[in-house]
Scaffold this motif. Structure first.
Motif, PDB file in Angstrom:
ATOM      1  N   THR A   1       0.886  -1.279   0.034  1.00  0.00           N
ATOM      2  CA  THR A   1      -0.008   0.027   0.129  1.00  0.00           C
ATOM      3  C   THR A   1       0.919   1.298   0.036  1.00  0.00           C
ATOM      4  O   THR A   1       0.590   2.118  -0.728  1.00  0.00           O
ATOM      5  CB  THR A   1      -0.879  -0.017   1.128  1.00  0.00           C
ATOM      6  OG1 THR A   1      -1.929  -1.023   1.037  1.00  0.00           O
ATOM      7  CG2 THR A   1      -2.002   1.430   1.352  1.00  0.00           C
TER       8      THR A   1
ATOM      9  N   ARG B   1       0.714   4.092  -3.029  1.00  0.00           N
ATOM     10  CA  ARG B   1       0.288   5.283  -2.622  1.00  0.00           C
ATOM     11  C   ARG B   1       1.506   6.530  -3.225  1.00  0.00           C
ATOM     12  O   ARG B   1       1.190   7.652  -3.545  1.00  0.00           O
ATOM     13  CB  ARG B   1       0.218   5.817  -0.947  1.00  0.00           C
ATOM     14  CG  ARG B   1      -0.695   5.097  -0.383  1.00  0.00           C
ATOM     15  CD  ARG B   1      -0.985   5.392   1.156  1.00  0.00           C
ATOM     16  NE  ARG B   1      -1.022   6.722   1.411  1.00  0.00           N
ATOM     17  CZ  ARG B   1      -2.117   7.571   1.671  1.00  0.00           C
ATOM     18  NH1 ARG B   1      -3.506   6.912   1.330  1.00  0.00           N
ATOM     19  NH2 ARG B   1      -2.403   8.609   1.652  1.00  0.00           N
TER      20      ARG B   1
ATOM     21  N   TYR C   1      -9.852   0.541  -3.612  1.00  0.00           N
ATOM     22  CA  TYR C   1      -9.387   0.193  -2.280  1.00  0.00           C
ATOM     23  C   TYR C   1     -10.036  -1.122  -1.607  1.00  0.00           C
ATOM     24  O   TYR C   1     -11.248  -1.438  -2.230  1.00  0.00           O
ATOM     25  CB  TYR C   1      -9.668   1.350  -1.443  1.00  0.00           C
ATOM     26  CG  TYR C   1      -8.708   2.367  -1.586  1.00  0.00           C
ATOM     27  CD1 TYR C   1      -7.353   2.659  -1.452  1.00  0.00           C
ATOM     28  CD2 TYR C   1      -9.419   3.680  -2.160  1.00  0.00           C
ATOM     29  CE1 TYR C   1      -6.846   3.971  -1.726  1.00  0.00           C
ATOM     30  CE2 TYR C   1      -9.085   4.688  -2.686  1.00  0.00           C
ATOM     31  CZ  TYR C   1      -7.565   4.788  -2.472  1.00  0.00           C
ATOM     32  OH  TYR C   1      -6.802   6.045  -2.699  1.00  0.00           O
TER      33      TYR C   1
ATOM     34  N   LEU D   1      -0.306  10.291  -3.798  1.00  0.00           N
ATOM     35  CA  LEU D   1      -0.895  10.498  -2.398  1.00  0.00           C
ATOM     36  C   LEU D   1       0.162  10.805  -1.278  1.00  0.00           C
ATOM     37  O   LEU D   1      -0.282  11.710  -0.348  1.00  0.00           O
ATOM     38  CB  LEU D   1      -1.929   9.312  -1.839  1.00  0.00           C
ATOM     39  CG  LEU D   1      -2.861   9.229  -2.755  1.00  0.00           C
ATOM     40  CD1 LEU D   1      -3.574   7.831  -2.392  1.00  0.00           C
ATOM     41  CD2 LEU D   1      -4.010  10.286  -2.348  1.00  0.00           C
ATOM     42  N   ASP D   2       1.120  10.254  -1.513  1.00  0.00           N
ATOM     43  CA  ASP D   2       2.218  10.612  -0.390  1.00  0.00           C
ATOM     44  C   ASP D   2       3.666  11.130  -1.358  1.00  0.00           C
ATOM     45  O   ASP D   2       3.530  10.434  -2.454  1.00  0.00           O
ATOM     46  CB  ASP D   2       2.762   9.456   0.283  1.00  0.00           C
ATOM     47  CG  ASP D   2       1.541   9.075   1.232  1.00  0.00           C
ATOM     48  OD1 ASP D   2       0.889   9.849   1.824  1.00  0.00           O
ATOM     49  OD2 ASP D   2       1.199   7.801   1.680  1.00  0.00           O
TER      50      ASP D   2
END
Length: 364
Positions: A42, A46, A80, A51-52
């Motif tokens: 995950t 991401r 998800y 997202l990160d």
């Protein structure tokens, strides 16, 4: 999309979630991220999505450095474990939402097409709350597919569904992904799911990328014991062994007539590990088999297979027998194994010999 990760790392405080990873995904194909919980799947997805921000390294999309570019500025579709739908919108409007944002034409036809593929046509006028969990997940998948994003990320999307529904959706997803419209990244903890989806597999463990390649190749030629453990269900039987001039010796003096690759030291005793997949053990003998008498310790029926735990002279082995077998605990049983079906790993855990490979093929 051509997606390349260059030296990607992720640290949170003193904890390292991802060690340096270099990975170039095969474009317009399915890549399965396979690994146990907390392997880093995950976290990696991401970073792929934006997202990160990685602690180090770069994310390249179609040759452009998109490190730090937020997800809203990337054309990425995501699904998800916990399905996410708009609760106040009908199923049809949920699926159509990315199409309406892009002001596309032919929205109704596209919605009906996806609903037919995912068998949710009867529910198009319903709200998500009126559907079962499996039906809601189909809606989330349909909305992601409607986006036609060049990169689609699916983080264990079927894990919360019942067995029958998971099997059904896997087949449907395989057919949908086969169109090659998107680069698909699919995270799972299940080796069987990776094999069913095919494509390519990246095996992860404790934040490290261990091996990446065509799924069948990674399964049949695991680079190390760590890869073999991650890509075996049930777990591969692992036995301590030694190399001698006469072959590879297992506990109790049982000898496998196998020769090590020429580059390996053959003087004295060399510590090895022999790996045996549960599916390689049989109760019917064939010419050239090694016979391993023992006693039944446990028998588990799972679907159309029976997993039998047998105590033998070389240690406890788990055999995967096709069909349903009723076995009495403590009853005598003899397992049979072809020496050509074993894996051999060196003292560091690296692969030396694999079924179907000639000695030395693995370490050229």
């Amino acid at each position: 999309m051509d997606l390349t990760l260059k030296g990607i790392e992720q640290r949170v405080g003193a904890a390292t979630h991802l060690y340096p990873i270099d990975l170039t995904l095969v474009p317009r194909a399915v890549t399965v991220l396979l690994g146990a919980t907390q392997a880093g799947k995950t976290t990696l997805m991401r970073l792929m999505a934006g997202l990160d921000m990685p602690s180090a390294g770069r994310v390249m999309a179609d040759g452009r450095d998109v490190t730090g570019v937020p997800v809203r500025e990337r054309n990425v579709a995501m699904v998800y474990q916990q399905f996410i739908n708009y609760p106040s919108m009908t199923v049809a409007d949920n699926i159509a939402s990315p199409l309406k944002l892009r002001k596309e034409s032919g929205i109704d036809a596209r919605v009906n097409e996806l609903a037919a593929k995912l068998h949710i046509e009867p529910f198009l006028k319903r709200l998500p709350a009126e559907l079962s969990g499996g039906q809601q997940q189909r809606v989330a998948l349909a909305r992601a597919l409607a986006k036609k994003a060049p990169l689609m990320l699916l983080d264990e999307p079927l894990v919360n569904l019942d067995y029958k529904l998971r099997e059904e959706l896997r087949d449907e997803l395989s057919a949908l992904f086969a169109t090659g419209e998107s680069t698909v990244v699919y995270a799972t903890t299940e080796p069987t799911e990776a094999l069913l989806l095919g494509g390519y597999t990246a095996v992860m463990d404790a934040g490290e990328l261990l091996q990446y390649g065509p799924t069948a190749e990674v399964f049949h030629r695991p680079r190390s014991i760590r890869v073999a453990r991650a890509f075996s269900d049930p777990p591969m039987n692992l036995l301590a062994a030694q190399a001698t001039a006469g072959g590879i010796v297992l506990p109790a003096g049982v000898t496998l007539p196998l020769a090590l690759p020429p580059k390996q030291t053959t003087t004295g005793f060399q510590a090895l590990t022999v790996g045996i997949r549960a599916s390689a053990l049989r109760v019917r003998s064939r010419p050239g088999d090694l016979s391993l008498p023992g006693q039944v310790e446990l028998a588990e029926i799972s679907g159309s297979d029976t997993f039998v735990h047998v105590e033998t002279s070389i240690g406890e082995l788990v055999a995967q027998l096709p069909g349903v077998h009723v076995l009495t605990l403590g009853a005598p049983i003899t397992l049979h194994l072809s020496p050509a079906q074993v894996y051999v790993f060196d003292a560091r855990g690296d692969l030396l010999i694999a079924p179907g490979a000639s000695p030395g093929e693995e370490k050229n």
